[in-house]
Every structure is written in C-alpha cells, then in structure tokens.
Motif scaffolding. Structure first.
Motif, PDB file in Angstrom:
ATOM      1  N   GLU A 353       0.709  -1.322   0.011  1.00  0.00           N
ATOM      2  CA  GLU A 353       0.041   0.197   0.077  1.00  0.00           C
ATOM      3  C   GLU A 353       0.921   1.197  -0.048  1.00  0.00           C
ATOM      4  O   GLU A 353       1.872   1.242   0.481  1.00  0.00           O
ATOM      5  CB  GLU A 353      -1.004   0.017   1.216  1.00  0.00           C
ATOM      6  CG  GLU A 353      -0.312  -0.132   2.664  1.00  0.00           C
ATOM      7  CD  GLU A 353      -0.952  -0.294   3.900  1.00  0.00           C
ATOM      8  OE1 GLU A 353      -2.387  -0.289   3.630  1.00  0.00           O
ATOM      9  OE2 GLU A 353      -0.507  -0.583   4.803  1.00  0.00           O
ATOM     10  N   PRO A 354       0.407   2.256  -0.486  1.00  0.00           N
ATOM     11  CA  PRO A 354       1.152   3.462  -0.513  1.00  0.00           C
ATOM     12  C   PRO A 354       0.833   4.150   0.782  1.00  0.00           C
ATOM     13  O   PRO A 354       0.169   3.856   1.940  1.00  0.00           O
ATOM     14  CB  PRO A 354       0.251   4.500  -1.666  1.00  0.00           C
ATOM     15  CG  PRO A 354      -0.992   4.069  -1.413  1.00  0.00           C
ATOM     16  CD  PRO A 354      -0.929   2.519  -1.391  1.00  0.00           C
ATOM     17  N   VAL A 355       2.208   4.847   1.024  1.00  0.00           N
ATOM     18  CA  VAL A 355       2.509   5.850   2.386  1.00  0.00           C
ATOM     19  C   VAL A 355       2.374   7.143   2.162  1.00  0.00           C
ATOM     20  O   VAL A 355       2.917   7.608   1.264  1.00  0.00           O
ATOM     21  CB  VAL A 355       3.591   5.440   3.040  1.00  0.00           C
ATOM     22  CG1 VAL A 355       3.931   6.053   4.159  1.00  0.00           C
ATOM     23  CG2 VAL A 355       3.902   3.724   3.090  1.00  0.00           C
ATOM     24  N   HIS A 356       1.666   7.963   3.081  1.00  0.00           N
ATOM     25  CA  HIS A 356       1.499   9.435   2.848  1.00  0.00           C
ATOM     26  C   HIS A 356       2.666   9.953   3.778  1.00  0.00           C
ATOM     27  O   HIS A 356       3.178   9.598   4.740  1.00  0.00           O
ATOM     28  CB  HIS A 356       0.106   9.792   3.510  1.00  0.00           C
ATOM     29  CG  HIS A 356       0.005  11.314   3.382  1.00  0.00           C
ATOM     30  ND1 HIS A 356      -0.681  11.883   2.209  1.00  0.00           N
ATOM     31  CD2 HIS A 356       0.173  12.443   4.198  1.00  0.00           C
ATOM     32  CE1 HIS A 356      -0.328  13.202   2.623  1.00  0.00           C
ATOM     33  NE2 HIS A 356      -0.321  13.468   3.792  1.00  0.00           N
ATOM     34  N   PRO A 357       3.258  11.037   2.761  1.00  0.00           N
ATOM     35  CA  PRO A 357       2.972  11.651   1.482  1.00  0.00           C
ATOM     36  C   PRO A 357       3.400  10.902   0.531  1.00  0.00           C
ATOM     37  O   PRO A 357       3.036  10.388  -0.672  1.00  0.00           O
ATOM     38  CB  PRO A 357       3.463  12.931   1.665  1.00  0.00           C
ATOM     39  CG  PRO A 357       4.700  12.843   2.492  1.00  0.00           C
ATOM     40  CD  PRO A 357       4.302  12.095   3.487  1.00  0.00           C
ATOM     41  N   THR A 358       4.592  10.230   0.472  1.00  0.00           N
ATOM     42  CA  THR A 358       5.232   9.412  -0.689  1.00  0.00           C
ATOM     43  C   THR A 358       5.652   8.062   0.010  1.00  0.00           C
ATOM     44  O   THR A 358       6.117   8.044   1.332  1.00  0.00           O
ATOM     45  CB  THR A 358       6.271   9.821  -1.079  1.00  0.00           C
ATOM     46  OG1 THR A 358       7.408  10.612  -0.313  1.00  0.00           O
ATOM     47  CG2 THR A 358       5.516  11.331  -1.975  1.00  0.00           C
ATOM     48  N   GLY A 359       5.854   7.086  -0.751  1.00  0.00           N
ATOM     49  CA  GLY A 359       6.318   5.833  -0.199  1.00  0.00           C
ATOM     50  C   GLY A 359       5.452   4.551  -0.503  1.00  0.00           C
ATOM     51  O   GLY A 359       4.593   4.820  -0.813  1.00  0.00           O
ATOM     52  N   THR A 360       6.098   3.614   0.019  1.00  0.00           N
ATOM     53  CA  THR A 360       5.396   2.143  -0.169  1.00  0.00           C
ATOM     54  C   THR A 360       5.670   1.369   1.293  1.00  0.00           C
ATOM     55  O   THR A 360       6.714   1.379   1.793  1.00  0.00           O
ATOM     56  CB  THR A 360       5.774   1.334  -1.384  1.00  0.00           C
ATOM     57  OG1 THR A 360       5.810   2.071  -2.348  1.00  0.00           O
ATOM     58  CG2 THR A 360       4.997   0.005  -1.488  1.00  0.00           C
ATOM     59  N   ARG A 361       4.500   0.712   1.394  1.00  0.00           N
ATOM     60  CA  ARG A 361       4.679  -0.270   2.635  1.00  0.00           C
ATOM     61  C   ARG A 361       4.332  -1.443   2.303  1.00  0.00           C
ATOM     62  O   ARG A 361       3.311  -1.860   1.590  1.00  0.00           O
ATOM     63  CB  ARG A 361       3.630   0.207   3.995  1.00  0.00           C
ATOM     64  CG  ARG A 361       3.740  -0.732   4.971  1.00  0.00           C
ATOM     65  CD  ARG A 361       2.903  -0.146   6.173  1.00  0.00           C
ATOM     66  NE  ARG A 361       3.019   1.101   6.516  1.00  0.00           N
ATOM     67  CZ  ARG A 361       2.005   2.196   6.526  1.00  0.00           C
ATOM     68  NH1 ARG A 361       0.840   2.012   5.843  1.00  0.00           N
ATOM     69  NH2 ARG A 361       2.385   3.113   6.904  1.00  0.00           N
ATOM     70  N   VAL A 362       5.266  -2.418   2.477  1.00  0.00           N
ATOM     71  CA  VAL A 362       4.848  -3.849   2.270  1.00  0.00           C
ATOM     72  C   VAL A 362       5.034  -4.652   3.441  1.00  0.00           C
ATOM     73  O   VAL A 362       5.717  -4.615   4.215  1.00  0.00           O
ATOM     74  CB  VAL A 362       6.065  -4.501   1.501  1.00  0.00           C
ATOM     75  CG1 VAL A 362       5.998  -6.021   1.187  1.00  0.00           C
ATOM     76  CG2 VAL A 362       6.331  -3.924   0.023  1.00  0.00           C
ATOM     77  N   SER A 363       3.697  -5.240   3.944  1.00  0.00           N
ATOM     78  CA  SER A 363       3.401  -6.178   5.150  1.00  0.00           C
ATOM     79  C   SER A 363       3.281  -7.669   4.883  1.00  0.00           C
ATOM     80  O   SER A 363       2.681  -7.612   3.788  1.00  0.00           O
ATOM     81  CB  SER A 363       2.341  -5.394   5.738  1.00  0.00           C
ATOM     82  OG  SER A 363       2.771  -4.104   6.155  1.00  0.00           O
ATOM     83  N   VAL A 364       3.951  -8.339   5.278  1.00  0.00           N
ATOM     84  CA  VAL A 364       3.539  -9.877   5.623  1.00  0.00           C
ATOM     85  C   VAL A 364       2.950 -10.241   6.824  1.00  0.00           C
ATOM     86  O   VAL A 364       3.636 -10.019   7.709  1.00  0.00           O
ATOM     87  CB  VAL A 364       4.639 -10.798   4.881  1.00  0.00           C
ATOM     88  CG1 VAL A 364       5.978 -10.409   6.047  1.00  0.00           C
ATOM     89  CG2 VAL A 364       4.458 -12.205   4.831  1.00  0.00           C
ATOM     90  N   THR A 365       1.794 -10.830   7.087  1.00  0.00           N
ATOM     91  CA  THR A 365       1.192 -11.411   8.282  1.00  0.00           C
ATOM     92  C   THR A 365       0.750 -12.492   8.047  1.00  0.00           C
ATOM     93  O   THR A 365       0.007 -13.037   7.364  1.00  0.00           O
ATOM     94  CB  THR A 365      -0.197 -10.313   8.381  1.00  0.00           C
ATOM     95  OG1 THR A 365       0.385  -9.017   8.130  1.00  0.00           O
ATOM     96  CG2 THR A 365      -0.801 -10.413   9.662  1.00  0.00           C
ATOM     97  N   TRP A 366       0.965 -13.172   9.418  1.00  0.00           N
ATOM     98  CA  TRP A 366       0.524 -14.600   9.462  1.00  0.00           C
ATOM     99  C   TRP A 366      -0.638 -14.719  10.524  1.00  0.00           C
ATOM    100  O   TRP A 366      -0.678 -13.812  11.400  1.00  0.00           O
ATOM    101  CB  TRP A 366       1.530 -15.283  10.285  1.00  0.00           C
ATOM    102  CG  TRP A 366       2.886 -15.838   9.124  1.00  0.00           C
ATOM    103  CD1 TRP A 366       2.959 -16.958   8.304  1.00  0.00           C
ATOM    104  CD2 TRP A 366       3.755 -15.148   8.880  1.00  0.00           C
ATOM    105  NE1 TRP A 366       3.951 -16.788   7.593  1.00  0.00           N
ATOM    106  CE2 TRP A 366       4.421 -15.968   7.991  1.00  0.00           C
ATOM    107  CE3 TRP A 366       4.288 -13.886   9.086  1.00  0.00           C
ATOM    108  CZ2 TRP A 366       5.848 -15.382   7.547  1.00  0.00           C
ATOM    109  CZ3 TRP A 366       5.479 -13.378   8.724  1.00  0.00           C
ATOM    110  CH2 TRP A 366       6.198 -14.094   7.936  1.00  0.00           C
TER     111      TRP A 366
END
Length: 366
Positions: A353-366
């Motif tokens: 998902e995008p991060v405000h104001p710029t950037g990307t978040r990658v999450s892996v959840t079990w």
C-alpha cells in the motif's frame, strides 16, 4: 535417535520465546516454598538448625531459578554440566532442613519433578519422578503420617502429570516446527532450481547458439561474427548476474541474514535502513518467508523507488518494510506477484500500500 535427543539439538534462537522466557515457570513454582517456610517459622528445633534450614531454603530458591535460566537458554532438553551441578545442590538443600522441619521436607519433592521434566532428558524425568514418589511414600510411612501427608503426595503426582503433559506438548510443537522448517527449506531449494532452469538455462542455451553462429561467420562475415560475439559477452554477463542473485538467495535465507544483507545493499546505494523489533518475534519458519520477501522488496526499492530511507519493523506474526520513495508503480510486476505467491504458500497475507505523503509499505502477516 530418540525424541529427546532430536529435540535437544534445538538452540535458543530456534526454540524462540520458550527458551528465552520459559524460566519464568520456575518463578511460579516458588510459591509452593510457602510450606517449608511456614514449617521453619513454627519449628521448635534448635535456633541454629532453623537458621541453617532458612539459608538452605533460600539457596534452594535461587538455585532453582538459576537452573531453569541456564537450562532453558542452553536449548530445549539440552542439559549442560552446570544444570546437573545445580540439581545436586538442590538435593542437598532440603536435607539440611530436616533437623528443623522433619517430615515437612516432603514439600520440596514436587520441585524435583518439575526440574527434571523441564531441564533433563525425557528418560530422566521418568526416573526422577519414580524416585520422588518412592521417597515421598517411604518417608510418609516411616513418619507415621501417610494421611497427614496425602496432600503432598497428591501434589507430587499432579506435578508429575502436569510436567509430563506440558513438556510433551512443547516437544511436539518444536518437532512440528522443525518439520515445517525442513519443508520450507525444501521449497527454497525447489525455487532455486526453478530459477536456475528458467533464467540461467535459457541464457546459456542462447549463448551456445550465438557462439556456434559466430564460429561459422568468423571467416565469411567477420563484422557480423564480431556482433554475435558481443551479444554472447552481454548474455554471459547476465548469466553471471543471475548466478550471483541465486547464490545470494541461498546464503541469506533467514530474516536475520537478509536484514544484514539488505542494510549493506541499501547503504551502498546511499539509502539508510532502520530496524525495529526482534527477529525472535517470529518463528524460524516465518523467518524464511520474511527473509525472501525482504530480499525482493529491497531489490524493488533499489530499482524503482528512488528512496532515501527504509524502515523494517518486526513483530509477532508480522514484518513490515516501508520506504519513502515514489510509491507503487502500475502495472504490478513479476517481483510483486512472486512475493504474493510466496506469502500465500507460507500461509501468510501480503499487503502492499502507498504511504502518505510518498512511499510504499510492504507487510507480510501470519
């Protein structure tokens, strides 16, 4: 190889929070020392023996906790010499209280069942449990108070049943985790084999064809042959890069290894990386998947994000990689699809998902 031997090879890192914090079990058990303490307080024996009994009880409490700390942090059912030496001290301490509290010394016996069950080999748990029951029953009979000590004898039996059940469940859990870890490693090898076949195999096939063509043209059409040789050189360079990526994947399979590798790669590119949380918060099986996803995310950041900072957060059942780059680009590429598939194979969910104001978040959840 027996089950106890197999599980005894589990290290602190592999056994995770249990080996790190399992010694707290011993602190809970110390509440039962209230019985010998009360007996000492009410003792009519010589004050010197009461003092000796009090000191022996205090040493017993400290030794009991220290034994659990040393034993748990040495690996599940892997008993170093210090654990055995402490066990010997624990045997002596109750004996020193006998002149002051007499047959109330039986209240120490449940502690030995728990100590043996959690820290010694499985077979020794049964031996210590049997000896404890025999000693407890014998002392109660000769003291003439079986009815008086029935509560202690029941406590010994309950301690034995509870310890045997708990350690069996822990042992089974660790065995299942080791099995899953082996399966995950097997899947990693299959992935590497596929990468070698799909990437390197194809490239080398083309290299051979072009080298054969250049050999035929070297006399008749030297310029065209030189062009073909140049392409062979480029393809060989691509094959070398693919080999290096594959070897890197084999060398940095766990999250701990990949955190170090990613930090070095990002630093070389002028990107800072901070890590929050402990790797031990996730299991070794989850660590394999998390390490692979972190590697892919690092590659994407270096190639496409234009980021200046990356933050990796590790928590129970969750790993998050966040950058301050230009955000997720469309359409979705092979790297993201590969990460999604890998997470699904491990029973996890991947969110990008995008991060405000710029950037990307990658999450892996079990």
């Amino acid at each position: 190889m027996t089950a106890a031997t197999a599980v005894g090879t589990v290290t602190l890192a592999e056994a995770g929070p249990w080996s790190r914090y399992g010694w707290l079990v011993s602190v809970v058990w110390l509440v039962f020392l209230i019985y010998p303490i009360v007996a000492l307080a009410q003792s009519e024996a010589d004050p010197l023996w009461v003092v000796v009994g009090a000191v022996a009880t205090a040493v017993f409490a400290v030794g009991y906790v220290v034994g659990f700390v040393v034993g748990m942090r040495s690996g599940w059912l892997c008993s170093p010499r210090l654990v055995w030496r402490i066990f010997g001290v624990l045997v002596v301490c109750p004996v020193l209280t006998i002149p002051a509290i007499g047959d109330e010394v039986l209240t120490f016996l449940p502690f030995f069942v728990a100590y043996a069950g959690f820290l010694l080999a499985r077979s020794l748990m049964w031996v210590v449990g049997a000896v404890t029951v025999v000693v407890g029953g014998t002392v109660a009979v000769f003291a003439g108070g079986v009815g008086q000590h029935v509560a202690v004898l029941i406590a010994i039996a309950l301690a034995f049943v509870m310890t045997a059940t708990t350690t069996t469940l822990i042992e089974a859990g660790i065995h299942d985790q080791q099995t899953e870890l082996a399966l995950s490693a097997s899947r990693e090898r299959e992935t590497i084999a596929r990468d070698v076949h799909d990437l390197i195999g194809h490239t080398l096939t083309v290299v051979k064809l072009k080298a054969d063509l250049a050999a035929r043209l070297v006399t008749a059409e030297p310029d065209r042959a030189a062009a073909e040789i140049e392409q062979v050189s480029q393809l060989a360079a691509e094959a070398i890069a693919s080999v290096r990526r594959t070897v890197t994947g084999m060398q940095a399979t766990t999250l701990a290894d990949q955190l170090a590798a990613s930090a070095a790669a990002l630093s070389d590119a002028g990107v800072s990386m901070t890590t929050c949380g402990e790797v031990a918060a996730i299991s070794p099986v989850q660590s394999l998947t998390a390490g692979w996803i972190l590697r892919e995310a690092t590659t994407n950041i270096l190639r496409h994000a234009g980021a200046r900072a990356v933050r990796v957060e590790v928590g129970p059942g969750r790993v998050t990689i966040e950058d301050d780059g230009q955000g997720v680009a469309a359409p979705v590429g092979n790297g993201i699809r590969s990460m999604t598939e890998r997470a699904a194979q491990a029973g996890a969910r991947l969110d990008i998902e995008p991060v405000h104001p710029t950037g990307t978040r990658v999450s892996v959840t079990w």
